[in-house]
Design a protein around this motif. Structure first.
Motif, short mmCIF file in Angstrom:
data_model
loop_
_atom_site.label_atom_id
_atom_site.label_comp_id
_atom_site.label_asym_id
_atom_site.label_seq_id
_atom_site.Cartn_x
_atom_site.Cartn_y
_atom_site.Cartn_z
N ASN A 12 0.84 -1.21 0.00
CA ASN A 12 0.00 0.00 0.00
C ASN A 12 0.87 1.26 0.00
O ASN A 12 0.60 2.21 -0.73
CB ASN A 12 -0.93 0.03 1.22
CG ASN A 12 -1.98 -1.05 1.18
OD1 ASN A 12 -2.31 -1.58 0.12
ND2 ASN A 12 -2.52 -1.37 2.33
N GLN A 19 -5.89 1.36 0.59
CA GLN A 19 -5.72 -0.09 0.57
C GLN A 19 -5.75 -0.54 -0.89
O GLN A 19 -6.74 -0.32 -1.59
CB GLN A 19 -6.86 -0.75 1.36
CG GLN A 19 -6.80 -2.25 1.42
CD GLN A 19 -5.80 -2.76 2.43
OE1 GLN A 19 -5.47 -2.08 3.38
NE2 GLN A 19 -5.30 -3.96 2.23
N ASP A 72 -6.27 -3.08 -3.75
CA ASP A 72 -7.11 -4.26 -3.88
C ASP A 72 -6.24 -5.48 -4.15
O ASP A 72 -5.47 -5.49 -5.13
CB ASP A 72 -8.12 -4.05 -5.01
CG ASP A 72 -9.26 -5.04 -4.97
OD1 ASP A 72 -8.99 -6.26 -4.88
OD2 ASP A 72 -10.42 -4.60 -5.05
N THR A 73 -6.34 -6.49 -3.32
CA THR A 73 -5.50 -7.67 -3.48
C THR A 73 -5.78 -8.43 -4.77
O THR A 73 -4.92 -9.13 -5.27
CB THR A 73 -5.65 -8.62 -2.27
OG1 THR A 73 -7.04 -8.93 -2.08
CG2 THR A 73 -5.07 -7.99 -1.01
N ARG A 74 -6.97 -8.24 -5.34
CA ARG A 74 -7.26 -8.88 -6.63
C ARG A 74 -6.33 -8.34 -7.71
O ARG A 74 -5.87 -9.09 -8.58
CB ARG A 74 -8.72 -8.68 -7.02
CG ARG A 74 -9.70 -9.35 -6.05
CD ARG A 74 -11.13 -8.99 -6.37
NE ARG A 74 -11.32 -7.55 -6.28
CZ ARG A 74 -12.39 -6.92 -6.73
NH1 ARG A 74 -13.38 -7.57 -7.32
NH2 ARG A 74 -12.50 -5.59 -6.60
N THR A 75 -6.03 -7.05 -7.66
CA THR A 75 -5.09 -6.47 -8.62
C THR A 75 -3.69 -7.03 -8.40
O THR A 75 -2.99 -7.37 -9.35
CB THR A 75 -5.09 -4.93 -8.52
OG1 THR A 75 -6.41 -4.46 -8.83
CG2 THR A 75 -4.09 -4.30 -9.47
N LYS A 126 -9.37 4.03 -6.76
CA LYS A 126 -9.82 3.08 -5.73
C LYS A 126 -8.72 2.12 -5.31
O LYS A 126 -8.98 1.19 -4.54
CB LYS A 126 -11.01 2.27 -6.28
CG LYS A 126 -12.21 3.09 -6.64
CD LYS A 126 -13.28 2.20 -7.23
CE LYS A 126 -14.49 2.99 -7.68
NZ LYS A 126 -15.51 2.11 -8.27
N GLN A 141 -7.31 0.01 -7.35
CA GLN A 141 -7.64 -1.23 -8.05
C GLN A 141 -6.93 -1.37 -9.40
O GLN A 141 -7.33 -2.19 -10.22
CB GLN A 141 -9.15 -1.32 -8.27
CG GLN A 141 -9.93 -1.42 -6.98
CD GLN A 141 -11.43 -1.50 -7.21
OE1 GLN A 141 -11.96 -0.99 -8.19
NE2 GLN A 141 -12.11 -2.14 -6.27
N CYS A 182 -8.52 -4.85 -11.53
CA CYS A 182 -9.40 -5.94 -11.09
C CYS A 182 -10.87 -5.64 -11.38
O CYS A 182 -11.76 -6.25 -10.80
CB CYS A 182 -9.19 -6.25 -9.62
SG CYS A 182 -9.63 -4.89 -8.51
#
Length: 189
Positions: free
Chosen positions: A75, A88, A90-93, A140, A142, A181
């Motif tokens: 981050n 934060q 996005d962990t999907r990214t 965001k 992302q 993501c």
């Protein structure tokens, strides 16, 4: 939140020691879809920033769990470097980035051109370029714009597209690939 065992080792230190041995034994993945479904034991991000001179090389996921300390480091690394604001990521990214990097079979770190963008930065960039979205997923946390010296934009684009897990933009003229993501889609030339 770091817990310390009776012998003085922190959870982070134990995970790091485990990860160091797991990296050498990690399997090669045939495709990113398996990786994104938890097909591996570890997930790692290696990046550098030409803007700040910083470098990050961290294992952020082990055996189905994200490591909060590693995510916090990511981050900070992916913050808006113009004003040091961060969100934060996005962990999907992160998973898409890691999977694409694995498919490219390189040791070279990604060069991060843009991670999180504050509303102020996004507005400034929009005023200079029509290629910056008003509601960019960068706002965001992302999305990421990435480059590799050893791989072409086309190769990076194909690897990220193979993940079938988000948006992938090819910016050949500017020599970078956008990964996010959001909805699965592609664009660019």
């Amino acid at each position: 939140m770091t817990s310390t065992s009776s012998n003085g080792l922190s959870r982070r230190a134990l995970l790091g020691a485990f990860a160091a041995t797991a990296v050498s034994a990690a399997p090669t993945f045939a495709n990113a879809a398996g990786f994104l479904r938890g097909g591996g034991d570890i997930r790692r991000i290696v990046m550098h920033s030409g803007r700040t001179g910083e470098r990050i090389d961290t294992i952020y996921w082990i055996e189905g769990e994200y490591i909060p300390e590693a995510i916090a480091e990511i981050n900070h690394f992916m913050r808006d470097w113009r004003n040091n604001k961060m969100v934060q990521i996005d962990t999907r990214t992160l998973d898409i980035m890691a999977a694409a990097h694995g498919l490219l079979d390189v040791n070279e770190p990604y060069m991060l051109l843009s991670g999180y963008r504050s509303p102020e930065t996004n507005a400034m960039l929009r005023s200079r370029s029509r290629g910056v979205a008003k509601n960019s997923l960068h706002l965001k946390g992302q999305a990421a714009d990435l480059r590799l010296k050893s791989r072409s934009v086309g190769q990076m684009f194909k690897a990220a597209t193979a993940c079938k897990a988000g948006g992938v933009g090819k910016y050949s003229g500017s020599n970078f690939v956008h990964m996010d993501c959001g909805a699965v889609r592609t664009w660019g030339s």
